[in-house]
Scaffold this motif. Structure first.
Motif, PDB file in Angstrom:
ATOM      1  N   HIS A 196      17.505  -2.608   2.899  1.00 15.11           N
ATOM      2  CA  HIS A 196      16.633  -2.480   4.066  1.00 15.11           C
ATOM      3  C   HIS A 196      15.163  -2.452   3.633  1.00 15.11           C
ATOM      4  CE1 HIS A 196      15.592  -0.044   7.959  1.00 15.11           C
ATOM      5  NE2 HIS A 196      15.311  -1.321   8.083  1.00 15.11           N
ATOM      6  N   VAL A 197      14.841  -1.579   2.699  1.00 16.29           N
ATOM      7  CA  VAL A 197      13.439  -1.434   2.303  1.00 16.29           C
ATOM      8  C   VAL A 197      12.967  -2.621   1.476  1.00 16.29           C
ATOM      9  CG1 VAL A 197      13.960  -0.072   0.206  1.00 16.29           C
ATOM     10  CG2 VAL A 197      11.726   0.145   1.345  1.00 16.29           C
ATOM     11  N   LEU A 198      13.792  -3.121   0.557  1.00 15.55           N
ATOM     12  CA  LEU A 198      13.366  -4.243  -0.278  1.00 15.55           C
ATOM     13  C   LEU A 198      13.209  -5.521   0.537  1.00 15.55           C
ATOM     14  CD1 LEU A 198      15.370  -3.736  -3.608  1.00 15.55           C
ATOM     15  CD2 LEU A 198      12.994  -3.128  -3.092  1.00 15.55           C
ATOM     16  N   GLY A 199      14.080  -5.724   1.515  1.00 14.95           N
ATOM     17  CA  GLY A 199      13.959  -6.902   2.369  1.00 14.95           C
ATOM     18  C   GLY A 199      12.652  -6.889   3.147  1.00 14.95           C
ATOM     19  N   ASN A 200      12.338  -5.754   3.757  1.00 15.38           N
ATOM     20  CA  ASN A 200      11.091  -5.645   4.504  1.00 15.38           C
ATOM     21  C   ASN A 200       9.880  -5.808   3.602  1.00 15.38           C
ATOM     22  OD1 ASN A 200      11.956  -5.324   7.165  1.00 15.38           O
ATOM     23  ND2 ASN A 200      12.222  -3.122   6.957  1.00 15.38           N
ATOM     24  N   MET A 201       9.926  -5.192   2.430  1.00 17.48           N
ATOM     25  CA  MET A 201       8.772  -5.241   1.540  1.00 17.48           C
ATOM     26  C   MET A 201       8.583  -6.635   0.933  1.00 17.48           C
ATOM     27  SD  MET A 201       7.395  -2.381   1.964  1.00 17.48           S
ATOM     28  CE  MET A 201       8.105  -2.434   3.631  1.00 17.48           C
ATOM     29  N   LEU A 202       9.672  -7.372   0.744  1.00 15.46           N
ATOM     30  CA  LEU A 202       9.553  -8.738   0.244  1.00 15.46           C
ATOM     31  C   LEU A 202       8.808  -9.607   1.255  1.00 15.46           C
ATOM     32  CD1 LEU A 202      10.168 -11.007  -1.742  1.00 15.46           C
ATOM     33  CD2 LEU A 202      12.398 -11.289  -0.624  1.00 15.46           C
ATOM     34  N   PHE A 203       9.181  -9.512   2.511  1.00  9.63           N
ATOM     35  CA  PHE A 203       8.486 -10.277   3.554  1.00  9.63           C
ATOM     36  C   PHE A 203       7.024  -9.857   3.638  1.00  9.63           C
ATOM     37  CE2 PHE A 203      12.572 -11.771   4.758  1.00  9.63           C
ATOM     38  CZ  PHE A 203      12.396 -12.824   5.650  1.00  9.63           C
ATOM     39  N   LEU A 204       6.776  -8.564   3.514  1.00  8.66           N
ATOM     40  CA  LEU A 204       5.399  -8.072   3.579  1.00  8.66           C
ATOM     41  C   LEU A 204       4.590  -8.574   2.392  1.00  8.66           C
ATOM     42  CD1 LEU A 204       3.626  -6.330   5.393  1.00  8.66           C
ATOM     43  CD2 LEU A 204       4.266  -4.341   4.002  1.00  8.66           C
ATOM     44  N   TRP A 205       5.209  -8.626   1.214  1.00  6.19           N
ATOM     45  CA  TRP A 205       4.537  -9.112   0.010  1.00  6.19           C
ATOM     46  C   TRP A 205       4.175 -10.588   0.121  1.00  6.19           C
ATOM     47  CZ3 TRP A 205       2.311  -7.542  -4.385  1.00  6.19           C
ATOM     48  CH2 TRP A 205       2.162  -8.473  -5.420  1.00  6.19           C
ATOM     49  N   VAL A 206       5.077 -11.385   0.663  1.00  5.76           N
ATOM     50  CA  VAL A 206       4.861 -12.835   0.754  1.00  5.76           C
ATOM     51  C   VAL A 206       3.823 -13.183   1.815  1.00  5.76           C
ATOM     52  CG1 VAL A 206       5.934 -15.054   1.314  1.00  5.76           C
ATOM     53  CG2 VAL A 206       7.150 -13.416  -0.144  1.00  5.76           C
ATOM     54  N   PHE A 207       3.889 -12.526   2.975  1.00  5.45           N
ATOM     55  CA  PHE A 207       3.057 -12.938   4.107  1.00  5.45           C
ATOM     56  C   PHE A 207       1.888 -12.009   4.414  1.00  5.45           C
ATOM     57  CE2 PHE A 207       7.367 -14.623   4.926  1.00  5.45           C
ATOM     58  CZ  PHE A 207       7.072 -15.973   5.012  1.00  5.45           C
ATOM     59  N   GLY A 208       1.986 -10.753   4.026  1.00  2.80           N
ATOM     60  CA  GLY A 208       0.982  -9.781   4.437  1.00  2.80           C
ATOM     61  C   GLY A 208      -0.389  -9.956   3.821  1.00  2.80           C
ATOM     62  N   ASP A 209      -0.447 -10.416   2.562  1.00  4.46           N
ATOM     63  CA  ASP A 209      -1.752 -10.530   1.901  1.00  4.46           C
ATOM     64  C   ASP A 209      -2.670 -11.510   2.619  1.00  4.46           C
ATOM     65  OD1 ASP A 209      -0.064 -12.642   1.172  1.00  4.46           O
ATOM     66  OD2 ASP A 209      -1.038 -12.914  -0.765  1.00  4.46           O
ATOM     67  N   ASN A 210      -2.112 -12.609   3.112  1.00  6.53           N
ATOM     68  CA  ASN A 210      -2.935 -13.603   3.791  1.00  6.53           C
ATOM     69  C   ASN A 210      -3.392 -13.142   5.171  1.00  6.53           C
ATOM     70  OD1 ASN A 210      -2.745 -15.731   1.745  1.00  6.53           O
ATOM     71  ND2 ASN A 210      -0.581 -15.746   2.273  1.00  6.53           N
ATOM     72  N   VAL A 211      -2.538 -12.394   5.857  1.00  7.06           N
ATOM     73  CA  VAL A 211      -2.950 -11.848   7.148  1.00  7.06           C
ATOM     74  C   VAL A 211      -4.055 -10.819   6.948  1.00  7.06           C
ATOM     75  CG1 VAL A 211      -2.185 -10.595   9.205  1.00  7.06           C
ATOM     76  CG2 VAL A 211      -0.687 -12.297   8.158  1.00  7.06           C
ATOM     77  N   GLU A 212      -3.937 -10.003   5.913  1.00 11.38           N
ATOM     78  CA  GLU A 212      -5.011  -9.058   5.591  1.00 11.38           C
ATOM     79  C   GLU A 212      -6.307  -9.794   5.256  1.00 11.38           C
ATOM     80  OE1 GLU A 212      -6.134  -5.517   2.382  1.00 11.38           O
ATOM     81  OE2 GLU A 212      -4.067  -6.237   2.542  1.00 11.38           O
ATOM     82  N   ASP A 213      -6.187 -10.895   4.523  1.00  9.25           N
ATOM     83  CA  ASP A 213      -7.357 -11.695   4.159  1.00  9.25           C
ATOM     84  C   ASP A 213      -8.047 -12.244   5.409  1.00  9.25           C
ATOM     85  OD1 ASP A 213      -9.060 -12.921   2.222  1.00  9.25           O
ATOM     86  OD2 ASP A 213      -8.030 -14.816   2.549  1.00  9.25           O
ATOM     87  N   ARG A 214      -7.252 -12.667   6.382  1.00  7.31           N
ATOM     88  CA  ARG A 214      -7.807 -13.242   7.598  1.00  7.31           C
ATOM     89  C   ARG A 214      -8.440 -12.175   8.502  1.00  7.31           C
ATOM     90  NH1 ARG A 214      -7.140 -18.051  10.313  1.00  7.31           N
ATOM     91  NH2 ARG A 214      -7.139 -18.824   8.156  1.00  7.31           N
TER      92      ARG A 214
END
Length: 225
Positions: free
Chosen positions: A82-100
């Motif tokens: 549960h936690v690793l799945g969520n964090m993997l998606f956050l790792w892949v996509f979250g950095d660019n949303v934060e950048d924007r």
């Protein structure tokens, strides 16, 4: 489908996204140290219980600590997948949303997406006394923002046991259709369904709405400067 990386490179260091990932992982490590009884109490204390939130609203307790579970529940997970799945998606996509969005807005965006997911779950499961936990609503918000902000990006992912690079828009759209399908299928079904499908849908829709509003405003602010 399991995402591994995307094709968009961030221009800033995503320290908020990394901090969110670390916080989720640290809380899960803490959960591992609890006894089964303590862990169950932890879930009921910090998880989102629709019946409790509805009761607080009905009594006009808009400042009730119970409402904080709309936020705290997004940092609690039920297992390592549960936690690793969520964090993997956050790792892949979250950095660019934060950048924007920028660091401060991204943190608020993440929390609001999580709250929206919680509200959607409450609407879909009125009166439920079962706690719902997980960052899925907030992560879904990140995906909703990503598909708007980076429609031409590509994602390297495992798809049916094969490694393939596919358009991010296709990857996320298929993910959302799956959440929506399961959400509709869950209506009137088992109230103890461990997956809060409508929380995913609610977070995703909030992400779609906020990225357009806040990203455009941020770009306008930069133009003025």
């Amino acid at each position: 489908m399991i995402p591994l990386r995307d094709s968009v490179k961030s221009s800033t260091f995503p320290f908020v996204n990394i901090a969110l990932i670390l916080l989720n992982l640290l809380i899960y490590v803490y959960e591992l140290l609890l006894s089964p009884y303590e862990l169950n109490h932890f879930f009921y204390l910090y998880g989102l219980i629709p019946a409790d939130v509805e009761r607080a609203f009905h009594h006009g307790a808009v400042l009730s600590p119970i409402l904080l579970t709309l936020v705290t529940a997004t940092f609690v997970h039920s297992g390592w997948l549960h936690v690793l799945g969520n964090m993997l998606f956050l790792w892949v996509f979250g950095d660019n949303v934060e950048d924007r969005l920028g660091h401060g807005r991204y943190l608020l965006f993440y929390l609001l997406a999580g709250v929206a997911g919680g509200v959607a779950h409450i609407i879909a499961n009125p009166g439920s006394a079962e706690p719902v936990i997980g960052a899925s609503g907030a992560v879904a918000g990140v995906l909703g923002a990503y598909i708007v902000a980076f429609p031409k990006a590509r994602v390297l992912a495992f798809v049916l046991f094969f490694l393939a690079e596919i358009p991010a828009a296709v990857f996320i759209a298929l993910w959302f259709v799956l959440q929506l399908f399961n959400g509709v299928a869950s209506i009137g079904g088992d109230a103890a369904d461990p997956v809060a499908w409508w929380a995913h849908v609610g977070g995703f829709v909030m992400g779609l709405a906020l990225i357009k509003l806040w990203a455009d405003r941020r770009e306008t602010d930069y133009d003025r400067l």
